[in-house]
Design an enzyme around this catalytic site. Sequence first.
Site, PDB file in Angstrom:
ATOM      1  N   CYS A 148     -61.764  10.700  18.873  1.00 42.02           N
ATOM      2  CA  CYS A 148     -62.961  11.430  19.312  1.00 42.02           C
ATOM      3  C   CYS A 148     -63.789  11.878  18.100  1.00 42.02           C
ATOM      4  CB  CYS A 148     -62.533  12.631  20.143  1.00 42.02           C
ATOM      5  SG  CYS A 148     -63.861  13.781  20.487  1.00 42.02           S
ATOM      6  N   HIS A 154     -60.025  19.741  22.933  1.00 41.68           N
ATOM      7  CA  HIS A 154     -60.738  18.560  23.425  1.00 41.68           C
ATOM      8  C   HIS A 154     -60.827  18.589  24.949  1.00 41.68           C
ATOM      9  CE1 HIS A 154     -62.181  14.424  23.575  1.00 41.68           C
ATOM     10  NE2 HIS A 154     -61.476  14.358  24.696  1.00 41.68           N
ATOM     11  N   THR A 159     -73.389  10.880  25.402  1.00 41.97           N
ATOM     12  CA  THR A 159     -72.982   9.784  24.511  1.00 41.97           C
ATOM     13  C   THR A 159     -71.709  10.113  23.734  1.00 41.97           C
ATOM     14  OG1 THR A 159     -74.393  10.603  22.715  1.00 41.97           O
ATOM     15  CG2 THR A 159     -75.364   8.976  24.207  1.00 41.97           C
ATOM     16  N   HIS A 171     -66.796  14.572  24.045  1.00 37.68           N
ATOM     17  CA  HIS A 171     -66.127  15.846  23.751  1.00 37.68           C
ATOM     18  C   HIS A 171     -67.175  16.891  24.163  1.00 37.68           C
ATOM     19  CE1 HIS A 171     -63.543  18.460  20.917  1.00 37.68           C
ATOM     20  NE2 HIS A 171     -64.472  19.268  21.415  1.00 37.68           N
ATOM     21  N   HIS A 187     -69.913  19.329  24.761  1.00 36.39           N
ATOM     22  CA  HIS A 187     -70.752  20.042  23.792  1.00 36.39           C
ATOM     23  C   HIS A 187     -71.971  20.600  24.501  1.00 36.39           C
ATOM     24  CE1 HIS A 187     -71.794  15.763  23.846  1.00 36.39           C
ATOM     25  NE2 HIS A 187     -73.046  16.144  23.660  1.00 36.39           N
ATOM     26  N   HIS A 230     -75.803  21.668  23.709  1.00 35.63           N
ATOM     27  CA  HIS A 230     -76.934  21.638  22.792  1.00 35.63           C
ATOM     28  C   HIS A 230     -77.629  22.991  22.854  1.00 35.63           C
ATOM     29  CE1 HIS A 230     -77.139  17.100  22.521  1.00 35.63           C
ATOM     30  NE2 HIS A 230     -76.508  17.216  23.672  1.00 35.63           N
TER      31      HIS A 230
END
Length: 111
Positions: free
Chosen positions: A4, A46, A92, A95, A97, A99
């Site tokens: 990852c 993860h 894309t 893991h 996330h 923004h």
Amino acid sequence: MSECLFCKILNNEIPSNRVYEDDYVYAFEDINPLAKEHYLFISKNHSENFNDLSSDDLVHIHQAIKKFTSGTKLETDGYRVVTNINSFGGQTVFHTHFHVLGGEQLKGFGV
Ligand code: 5GP
Ligand code: ZN
């Protein structure tokens, strides 16, 4: 997870520009910023995406973003938090996330 990308960033196998870290969360500058300020907040555990994220880690990320923005222009001017989920969501990197985008006026969804 060894393959990852963001786990590799967490393990310092890939460099990143850290902006925030605590016991549960790591945040760094996005390599391809879509706003004057564009950070990625990730859990140190993860998980694939929002659907797979534990409620505890969701709370930790929420607290981290609030701590990071507290007392800054992001807090007073405003910012955007986005998490993309799977193909149609535009994810894309698998893991989870969040923004964090800001530092300038962002276009509204209706514009
Ligand atoms: P997604 O499209 O999955 O929502 O977001 C993945 C984000 O990771 C993109 O905004 C992309 O620019 C960023 N990204 C991809 N590879 C790297 C990298 O190696 N380093 C950093 N800092 N960001 C990356
Ligand atoms: Zn990972």
